[in-house]
Design an enzyme around this catalytic site. Structure first.
Site, mmCIF file in Angstrom:
data_model
loop_
_atom_site.group_PDB
_atom_site.id
_atom_site.type_symbol
_atom_site.label_atom_id
_atom_site.label_comp_id
_atom_site.label_asym_id
_atom_site.label_seq_id
_atom_site.Cartn_x
_atom_site.Cartn_y
_atom_site.Cartn_z
ATOM 1 N N ASN A 32 0.900 -1.726 0.095
ATOM 2 C CA ASN A 32 0.229 -0.462 0.239
ATOM 3 C C ASN A 32 0.427 1.224 0.144
ATOM 4 O OD1 ASN A 32 0.471 -0.640 2.848
ATOM 5 N ND2 ASN A 32 -0.920 1.019 3.379
ATOM 6 N N CYS B 129 -3.182 1.239 6.579
ATOM 7 C CA CYS B 129 -3.543 0.977 7.594
ATOM 8 C C CYS B 129 -4.282 1.918 8.490
ATOM 9 C CB CYS B 129 -2.727 0.490 8.290
ATOM 10 S SG CYS B 129 -1.125 1.132 8.190
ATOM 11 N N GLU C 170 7.570 0.744 15.892
ATOM 12 C CA GLU C 170 8.339 1.167 15.028
ATOM 13 C C GLU C 170 8.303 2.424 15.754
ATOM 14 O OE1 GLU C 170 6.610 -0.109 11.376
ATOM 15 O OE2 GLU C 170 7.976 -1.779 11.213
ATOM 16 N N GLU D 21 3.488 -5.999 12.036
ATOM 17 C CA GLU D 21 2.532 -4.384 12.282
ATOM 18 C C GLU D 21 1.401 -4.883 10.835
ATOM 19 O OE1 GLU D 21 2.668 -1.385 13.813
ATOM 20 O OE2 GLU D 21 4.848 -1.690 14.603
#
Ligand code: NAD
Length: 480
Positions: free
Chosen positions: A150, A282, A461, A248
């Site tokens: 994405n 996301c 992260e 993630e």
């Protein structure tokens, strides 16, 4: 037709098995290049190269390592137009988005971690009268980075940059659906003087080359961004090998709008948070909860704006939305719109594929879609669609909206709109998610922890969190 190549030990090379797979341009639906269908033999070559490069790379001073990474950052910047065009073509996103978000962010990721490593410090714990503990932070060795389609180079570099800065050597795999900018990155690293074998970039399918990375005993940590199901599989595979894991995963983010919000600011931001990158971020807010006193006003204003959104081919300067990334993904999104209707939802705008004139008539365009009338716990409101589809729902109380917002298995990001400071704190504290934006969306400070709770992932992260993940702490005690 162009064949892109793996980048192993500082050189472009074909896959060992000589096999290639198609890479499709989403804007036209046509194959435009071929990518290596790599397998475990290519992973082995990459691991050998990384192994050989590790002693020198990890022993290099942080200033020298940082300087190499800074040159990578500048190298991408110098080829900005080429990277922007490639990202937009590979993914289907408007050129303007790749130019303003994706590629500048990849430049920043390398810049940020090149400098962050100079400020990274480890802990020391004094035991009065007895001695002192200090903690060393050692690079792990060879690490694997696997990223989705994405935000291709943006998320690829978000993993690679901290891994390299911390002194690791990397075997990395971009999504097979959007490999092109990762392919270009190899040359930039070479030109930046990065030693051979420090970064190795492999192309191919998750089930073959990705799986071989996860299973390779010398790859000691896996940083993965992608779907929750894939994350589950990776966790099952890597856990018995005691690998460090950063996952993630998916999301189904709530966007909670109270009647006391700044309406105009909320409306324009909600348009972005719903449909930026065709809703394939996301962090997009796909469930919009609106306090009842402004529900009808919001609905009218939002539907009017959404229905005017220009869906067009990525190079069209007027395009606010481009193509979805692939045919299977478009079909998945359209099937969720059908499901929403079966579940009793009403499509207020959108709900269908857009057929553009040739040569774009086979591209994967879907009109931005707003649906109302669904229960908060139906499948449409619980499962990740990851496309230009949002639902709107009224609510009456904070408790009610919190219950609905927290009802999914996911917990990545949430957006809150209110001018009541106490309420903002109260809600932010109780929402089950790793990230909360109040009166804003997608404002990113690269120092902050990034990641989700529940089925949205494990670990964080960003900033020190990433540098801690990519290092092993070793405590040393010295007696006074
Ligand atoms: P995906 O899980 O299908 O693929 C992601 C990557 O994993 C690809 O490179 C793929 O080749 C690889 N892969 C697939 N199977 C594998 C396996 N068995 N072993 C090793 N690697 C494997 O996800 P996608 O469709 O590319 O991306 C969309 C998903 O990513 C959505 O669910 C979205 O929410 C999520 N996402 C999450 C974040 C976040 O920060 N939490 C960010 C972006 C996207």
């Amino acid at each position: 037709m162009e064949k892109i190549q793996n980048f192993i030990n500082g050189a472009y090379c074909p896959p060992t098995n000589g096999q290639y797979i198609d890479n499709v341009e989403p804007a036209t639906g046509q194959v435009y290049c071929l990518i290596p269908n790599s397998d475990d033999r290519d992973v082995e070559l990459a691991v050998q190269a990384a192994d050989a490069a590790f002693p020198a790379w990890s022993a290099m001073s942080i200033e020298e390592r940082g300087a190499v990474m800074m040159r990578v950052s500048k190298g991408i910047e110098a080829r900005m137009d080429e990277f922007v065009a490639a990202e937009s073509r590979d993914n289907g996103k408007p050129v303007s988005l790749a130019a303003h978000v994706d590629i500048p962010r990849a430049v920043s990721n390398f810049h940020f971690f090149a400098t962050a490593i100079e400020h990274f410090a480890s802990e020391s714990h004094n035991m009065v009268g007895e001695g002192i503990n200090y903690t060393l932070r050692k690079p792990i060795g060879i690490v694997g980075c696997i990223s989705p389609w994405n935000l291709p180079l943006y998320l690829f570099s978000w993993k690679i940059a901290p891994a390299l800065a911390a002194g690791n050597c990397v075997v990395a795999k971009p999504s097979e659906i959007t490999p092109y900018t990762a392919y270009l990155l190899g040359q930039v690293c070479k030109d930046a003087g990065m030693p051979d074998g420090v970064l190795n970039i492999l192309h191919g399918l998750g089930g073959s080359v990705g799986d071989a990375m996860v299973k390779h005993p010398k790859i000691k940590a896996i940083s993965f961004t992608g779907g929750t199901k894939t994350g589950e599989y990776i966790a099952r595979t890597a856990a018995p090998m005691f690998k460090k894991l950063s996952l993630e995963l998916g999301g189904k983010n709530p966007n909670i709008i109270f009647a006391d919000c700044d309406f105009d600011d909320m409306l324009s931001t909600t348009l972005r948070s719903s449909f930026a990158n065709q809703g394939q971020i996301c962090l997009c807010g796909s469930r919009i909860f609106v306090e009842r006193p402004i529900y009808e006003k919001f609905k009218a204003a939002f539907v009017e704006k959404v229905s005017k959104t220009v869906v067009s081919f990525p190079q069209d300067p007027a395009a606010r939305m481009g193509a979805l990334v692939s045919k299977p993904h478009m079909e998945k999104v359209l099937s969720y719109i059908e499901l929403a209707k079966e579940e009793g939802g009403t499509v207020l705008t959108g709900g269908e594929r857009v057929i553009l004139p040739a040569p774009y008539h086979e591209g994967y365009y879907v009109r931005p879609t707003v649906i109302e009338g669904l229960a908060y716990d139906c499948r449409t409101n619980q499962e990740e669609i990851f496309g230009p589809v949002v639902t709107i729902m009224p609510f009456d109380t904070e408790d009610e909206v919190l219950m609905m917002a927290n009802s999914t298995e996911y917990g990545l990001a949430a957006t809150l709109w209110t001018s009541d400071l106490k309420r903002a704190h109260r809600m932010a504290d109780q929402i089950e998610s790793g990230i909360v934006w109040v009166n804003a969306w997608l404002v990113r400070d690269l120092r902050t922890p990034f990641g989700g709770v529940k089925s949205s992932g494990v670990g964080r992260e960003g900033g020190w969190e990433a540098l801690r993940f990519f290092t092993e702490p070793k405590n040393v005690f010295i007696k006074y």
